[in-house]
Write an enzyme that holds these catalytic residues in place. Structure first.
Site, short mmCIF file in Angstrom:
data_model
loop_
_atom_site.label_atom_id
_atom_site.label_comp_id
_atom_site.label_asym_id
_atom_site.label_seq_id
_atom_site.Cartn_x
_atom_site.Cartn_y
_atom_site.Cartn_z
N HIS A 41 -7.84 -2.72 1.76
CA HIS A 41 -7.20 -3.84 1.05
C HIS A 41 -6.34 -4.67 1.99
O HIS A 41 -6.14 -5.86 1.75
CB HIS A 41 -6.36 -3.30 -0.11
N SER A 77 -6.02 1.40 4.75
CA SER A 77 -6.55 0.82 3.52
C SER A 77 -7.32 -0.47 3.80
O SER A 77 -6.82 -1.37 4.48
CB SER A 77 -5.42 0.50 2.54
N GLN A 137 0.83 -1.20 0.00
CA GLN A 137 0.00 0.00 0.00
C GLN A 137 0.87 1.25 0.00
O GLN A 137 0.57 2.24 -0.67
CB GLN A 137 -0.92 0.01 1.22
N ASP A 177 -10.85 -4.62 -5.97
CA ASP A 177 -11.25 -3.77 -7.08
C ASP A 177 -11.56 -4.66 -8.27
O ASP A 177 -10.75 -5.50 -8.66
CB ASP A 177 -10.13 -2.79 -7.45
N GLU A 237 -16.03 5.38 -6.06
CA GLU A 237 -15.26 4.31 -6.68
C GLU A 237 -16.19 3.17 -7.08
O GLU A 237 -16.42 2.24 -6.30
CB GLU A 237 -14.18 3.78 -5.72
N VAL A 256 -6.35 7.05 -2.92
CA VAL A 256 -5.50 5.96 -2.43
C VAL A 256 -5.36 6.13 -0.92
O VAL A 256 -4.90 7.17 -0.45
CB VAL A 256 -4.11 5.98 -3.08
N ALA A 257 -5.77 5.12 -0.19
CA ALA A 257 -5.70 5.22 1.27
C ALA A 257 -4.27 5.29 1.76
O ALA A 257 -3.39 4.59 1.25
CB ALA A 257 -6.42 4.04 1.91
N HIS A 279 -14.81 -0.62 -6.33
CA HIS A 279 -14.29 -1.10 -5.06
C HIS A 279 -15.40 -1.78 -4.25
O HIS A 279 -16.35 -1.13 -3.80
CB HIS A 279 -13.72 0.08 -4.27
#
Length: 261
Positions: free
Chosen positions: A177, A175, A140, A184, A232, A169-170, A235
């Site tokens: 993710h 994040s 990340q 995504d 988004e 973008v975190a 996502h």
């Protein structure tokens, strides 16, 4: 739905500090890439950097104070909230299962639901493609740095580039993710990560059906004031079928569902 103050405090105190300090570090490292600039510009950057650091430190203090108050978050693994106020412990590591030939992986507990959703989309004549799934803290950080550098290359200042980057973008540590619960997904006919993605057949199907498999569109349109993330339409986040159906039917965010908006 069960709640836990202990869980919230751990995420707030440990994660927020790490996430915020990571943001400072990223800004500083990016600044070093421009050391060839004039001294007066570097002095101005240093001043802005120090101001940003002070703001982040103030935010950390505020979050720490809030953690002493009554705060409740669900203990259910599928409803973990990860955002600027609730960063994830940077040492968190889910058990992963690879879900495609490209090596994309997710939390093993959602693999079956994800595969079922994609299989049913295939049966409907569609071919949704996973372009990003689990990302570690270090991965990340790389994504964030690359995106921020793109803004710097366009002539943005360091603070402005940082602020623009975190809209899409975190910052490492916040994040989704990293949980293994988010991914995504794009259409094979249009792979760009922008609002036009919502116009593809794959996204229209996913937005209509994702809740049946326990997924939600995590960052919906006109909700960035709550999520602090732009719209988004690619996502998706696993929350479980019960929560997903309520969230999607009501058109709300995970923050609103958990009472943390």
């Amino acid at each position: 739905m069960k709640r836990s103050n202990k869980k919230a405090k751990k995420i707030l105190i440990v994660g927020m500090i790490m996430g915020a300090l990571a943001g400072i570090l990223i800004t500083f490292l990016a600044a070093n890439q421009k050391m060839h600039q004039k001294n007066d510009e570097m002095k101005e950057m240093q001043t802005k950097y120090e101001e940003q650091q002070s703001k982040l430190e103030a935010q950390i203090k505020e979050i720490q104070e809030e953690s002493q108050k009554e705060k409740t978050l669900p203990t259910d693994w599928n409803l973990v909230l990860v955002n600027e106020s609730y960063p994830l412990d940077t040492n968190y590591q889910p058990e992963l299962t690879t879900v495609d030939e490209k090596g994309n992986a997710v939390d093993s507990r959602i693999a079956e639901s994800l595969n079922k959703m994609l299989e049913d989309a295939n049966k409907a004549g569609l071919n949704p493609q996973i372009v990003s799934s689990y990302r570690s803290y270090d991965n990340q950080k790389t994504v964030f740095n690359q995106t921020m550098q793109g803004w710097l290359n366009q002539g943005y200042g360091y603070i402005d580039a940082y602020n623009e980057t975190k809209k899409s973008v975190a910052v490492p540590g916040i994040s989704e993710h990293a949980t293994g619960l988010a991914l995504d997904i794009v259409s094979p006919d249009y792979s760009e990560l922008d609002e036009k993605q919502a116009e593809t057949k794959e996204q229209k199907w996913l937005m209509e059906n994702c809740q049946n498999y326990g997924f939600i569109l995590r960052y919906p349109q006109d909700k960035s004031d709550i999520t602090n993330i732009i719209y988004e339409p690619w996502h998706y986040r696993y929350v479980g079928e019960e929560a997903a159906k309520e969230i999607m039917e009501k058109g709300i965010t995970l923050e609103e569902y958990l009472g943390q908006a």
